[in-house]
Design a protein around this motif. Structure first.
Motif, PDB file in Angstrom:
ATOM      1  N   VAL A  35       1.192  25.037  22.955  1.00 30.24           N
ATOM      2  CA  VAL A  35       1.689  23.710  22.581  1.00 30.24           C
ATOM      3  C   VAL A  35       1.636  22.761  23.770  1.00 30.24           C
ATOM      4  N   ILE A  36       2.147  23.203  24.917  1.00 29.16           N
ATOM      5  CA  ILE A  36       2.216  22.322  26.080  1.00 29.16           C
ATOM      6  C   ILE A  36       0.832  21.979  26.600  1.00 29.16           C
ATOM      7  N   SER A  37      -0.144  22.857  26.409  1.00 24.77           N
ATOM      8  CA  SER A  37      -1.498  22.579  26.894  1.00 24.77           C
ATOM      9  C   SER A  37      -2.158  21.436  26.136  1.00 24.77           C
ATOM     10  N   LYS A  38      -1.681  21.176  24.923  1.00 22.31           N
ATOM     11  CA  LYS A  38      -2.191  20.034  24.165  1.00 22.31           C
ATOM     12  C   LYS A  38      -1.562  18.726  24.648  1.00 22.31           C
ATOM     13  N   MET A  39      -0.406  18.843  25.299  1.00 17.75           N
ATOM     14  CA  MET A  39       0.370  17.662  25.658  1.00 17.75           C
ATOM     15  C   MET A  39       0.146  17.209  27.099  1.00 17.75           C
ATOM     16  N   VAL A  40      -0.176  18.157  27.970  1.00 21.71           N
ATOM     17  CA  VAL A  40      -0.279  17.860  29.400  1.00 21.71           C
ATOM     18  C   VAL A  40      -1.737  17.756  29.816  1.00 21.71           C
ATOM     19  N   GLY A  41      -2.036  16.736  30.580  1.00 22.20           N
ATOM     20  CA  GLY A  41      -3.397  16.562  31.090  1.00 22.20           C
ATOM     21  C   GLY A  41      -3.596  17.334  32.378  1.00 22.20           C
ATOM     22  N   GLU A  42      -4.226  16.718  33.351  1.00 20.43           N
ATOM     23  CA  GLU A  42      -4.553  17.406  34.601  1.00 20.43           C
ATOM     24  C   GLU A  42      -3.324  17.565  35.487  1.00 20.43           C
ATOM     25  N   THR A  43      -3.178  18.760  36.066  1.00 20.54           N
ATOM     26  CA  THR A  43      -2.116  19.045  37.028  1.00 20.54           C
ATOM     27  C   THR A  43      -2.751  19.528  38.320  1.00 20.54           C
TER      28      THR A  43
END
Length: 711
Positions: free
Chosen positions: A666-674
């Motif tokens: 879920v979070i991988s769909k929400m967060v861009g580049e880190t």
């Protein structure tokens, strides 16, 4: 190095002892002059017997030798407190039942049978913290008040119709076209994966019928409800909605029954549908409306006027609702980033963590405890130097331990388990068979392709993500694998995209061996007029045809030379030739689209690379002295290598995301580049084959330093 090996030996020693929540259950202590066991017992709040259990070489009454490294269990570990308790407040059981252990029964199986957790059983059977489950053992099984479980979703077949997925359609575009949310789509289609967005062409879905869609021949038509205002007639309806009177009556038989249109009557009108092919990722990007968003905040974020937004999304006229899928023009820019046609909110993970989340990680790496004699420091040191599997595993894991400690300081508790799969597929299967894989938030490792595939298959059934920490070359195609190492093709393309605008009016020369002929052709196709240097390739030797190469150099233009090879003999030779021809009159630069081991040859002069401003794409960058490096040196007595840096970055990124939302998918769909110390991550979903890191760096040698090119 000696101090580093001692500290590493302690880490390995703890691995042998049990592996549970290692970073939180144990610490190491370097004995100082005059210290005693009694003093250490008071200092760390543990008993003498607890210290002696983990330090067999120490005897009661014996003086402690300064410099001795002791393993000190934490107070929780010493007293047997469970490390898997998910809350400080435990539900009290309403009673207990007894269970006599049968042959081949497991704690997991017993817990599942009685609908409790393994920790629930351990809490009331303390002996299980120190010993394994045994036949005929009698266990106290707690009983809890259970609320009535929510009934499974039952799809009313009269309220839905069957929809066939067309090419290029996504869950987002289908939900948008039908005016529903992704959650509603999942409710109507319980068989859809919750861990993958994959849809195949021809797949059939349940979608809700709109009012009036039960009329014969209209199952796939979309409709809207319309309340008839005062003095409305058929002519006005046609003018306003473009619908003939006979069509309105056919859709609404009650009009005839009630003698015509009446004020307040709720009728069905056809909803204007989007032109086929209009809603797709080729033409639009999509955004999911978040709770509490207003028209003002939404238009400000998306950088678009409300009238334009309404034109693209007619459903907005009925109000803004959380979960709505809005479409935006393909080139729209605003306070967001776009990935796979989805608009992602920019999230500061450090400011967004939820201390109520408690991630649980499994590290499955080849520490090779089967090959190491932990009592012999010299042999351990030699193994770390010679065995690449040990070096990589220890680097990744020691870096991960620093990340876990850093996360703990933010108030996040982490349960950790580390297992040694010994670089062996059978050993991997054996270890996985004993684990309740579904209880983990994520798995890091293994390293070998066969073990990765085995672990990925087993964890995929439980919806547990697997992070591959190093490059993987195998036929792995599962939706739960996160490939953290950016692929060679993507690295090459990112570099060439950057260079395209700079390559104008440059004399481009390609030096490539036979193994890299495909790359050579790619460069020739991309840069018209590029030249090819002649190589002399023999069985035991490879060299550049010097006279032919010199003839290719230009005095009028800057010479850009691409060296594409993995031959360790060729790179030192070519770099030396390029440097000798880099003069006041002839300017030469050196590039490669794939910096492999051949470019790390000690025979290559750093001075030459600096003179040539050698440039290449990379998954990582150099790390200067920072808080992580200092912390690593303090704990392990040595500077972190690239594997330790990578171990920290992968683990810290993983834990920050899990601390925000304990679901990596879920979070991988929400967060861009880190980005962290030496690595950055931007995972993109690729159908059913997993998540791929697409982030990269461009690195150049300049003034005897290795620098990152800021894009």
């Amino acid at each position: 190095m000696n101090q580093f090996v001692k500290n590493i030996a302690t880490v390995l020693f703890v691995l042998v002892l049990g592996n549970t929540a290692l970073s939180q259950k144990f610490t190491s202590h370097n004995v100082q002059e005059g210290e005693t066991l009694e003093a250490l017992s008071k200092r760390y709040g543990v008993s003498l017997s607890d210290i002696l259990i983990y330090n067999k070489e120490v005897k009661v009454g014996q003086s402690l030798r300064p410099g001795t490294l002791l393993v000190i269990p934490s107070e929780k570990a010493a007293t047997g407190t469970s490390e898997n308790v998910t809350s400080d407040i435990q539900e009290e059981p309403i009673g207990f039942t007894s269970h006599r252990v049968r042959k081949k029964e497991t704690l997991y199986g017993i817990a599942k049978r009685y609908h409790v957790t393994e920790d629930d059983i351990k809490r009331y059977n303390k002996s299980l913290y120190a010993s394994q489950l045994k036949k005929k053992m009698v266990l106290k099984i707690p009983k809890y008040r259970r609320t009535k479980p929510t009934e499974a979703t039952v799809v009313d077949t009269d309220a839905v119709y069957t929809y066939t997925v067309a090419p290029k359609e996504t869950r987002w575009s289908i939900a948008h076209k039908n005016g529903i949310t992704i959650d509603s789509l999942l409710q109507l289609n319980p068989d859809l994966s919750r861990t993958s967005d994959y849809l195949r062409e021809g797949q059939q879905l349940n979608l809700p019928k709109k009012p009036g869609s039960s009329i014969k021949g209209q199952q796939a038509q979309l409709y809207r409800s319309y309340t008839v205002p005062p003095k409305m007639n058929f002519y006005q309806l046609e003018q306003q909605f473009g619908i003939k009177s006979d069509e309105v009556v056919r859709l609404n038989p009650e009009i005839t029954e009630r003698g015509g249109l009446k004020e307040g009557m709720v009728i069905r009108l056809p909803q204007t549908q989007t032109v086929a092919g209009d809603v797709n990722t080729d033409n639009y990007i999509f955004y999911e409306v978040k709770p509490k968003q207003t028209e003002f905040s939404l238009t400000r974020k998306l950088g678009i006027g409300y009238k334009e937004l309404l034109r693209l999304n007619p459903a907005l006229k009925d109000g803004l609702k959380a979960g709505m899928i809005l479409k935006l023009p393909k080139g729209q820019t605003g306070n967001f980033e776009v990935r796979n046609a989805l608009v992602l909110d920019k999230i500061d993970l450090l400011d967004s963590i939820d201390t109520g989340n408690r991630p649980k990680l499994l590290f499955l790496l080849p520490f090779r405890l089967d090959r190491l004699d932990l009592a012999d420091t010299e042999s351990v040191e030699e193994a770390i130097k010679k065995r690449n599997d040990v070096k990589v595993s220890l680097g990744l894991y020691t870096g991960a331990l620093i990340a876990i400690d850093s996360i703990a300081e933010l108030g996040i508790s982490v349960d950790v388990k580390a297992l040694d799969n010994e670089l062996d597929l059978n050993r991997t299967k054996e270890l996985l068979a004993k684990e309740n894989i579904g209880s983990y938030s994520a798995i890091v490792g293994p390293l070998d392709p066969l073990s990765i595939k085995e672990t990925a298959i087993r964890s995929s059934t439980s919806g547990v993500p697997l992070i591959a920490p190093i490059p993987v070359r195998s036929e792995i195609s599962l939706p739960n694998v996160f490939f953290s190492y950016t692929g060679e093709d993507l690295l090459r393309e990112r570099m060439l995209q950057y260079m395209d605008s700079l390559a104008v009016d440059k004399n481009i020369i390609v030096v490539a061996d036979k193994k890299n002929e495909a790359v050579q052709q790619q460069l020739l196709d991309r840069y018209k007029g590029a030249k090819v240097a002649v190589l002399i390739e023999e069985k035991k030797n490879i060299s550049l045809r010097l006279d032919k190469f010199i003839a290719l150099l230009s005095k009028e233009k800057e010479n850009w030379v691409f060296v594409e090879t993995d031959n360790e003999k060729l790179v030192p030779s070519v770099s030396s030739i390029l440097n000798s021809n880099n003069t006041k009159d002839v300017k030469v630069r050196m590039f490669t689209t794939n910096k492999n081991k051949a470019f790390d040859n000690e025979a290559i002069s750093i001075s030459h690379l600096s003179n040539l401003r050698f440039t290449y794409p990379s998954v990582s960058r150099e790390v200067s002295n920072n808080a992580f490096v200092e912390r690593y040196q303090e704990r392990f007595g040595d500077v972190p290598d690239r594997f330790a840096i990578r171990g920290f970055d992968i683990t810290y990124d993983l834990l920050l995301k899990l601390a925000y939302k304990n679901d990596l998918f879920v979070i991988s769909k929400m967060v861009g580049e880190t980005e962290y110390n030496g690595n950055k991550f931007s995972y993109e979903k690729d159908s059913a084959s997993g998540y791929y890191n697409t982030a990269s760096y461009l690195i150049t040698y300049d003034d005897m330093r290795i620098k990152e090119i800021k894009l």
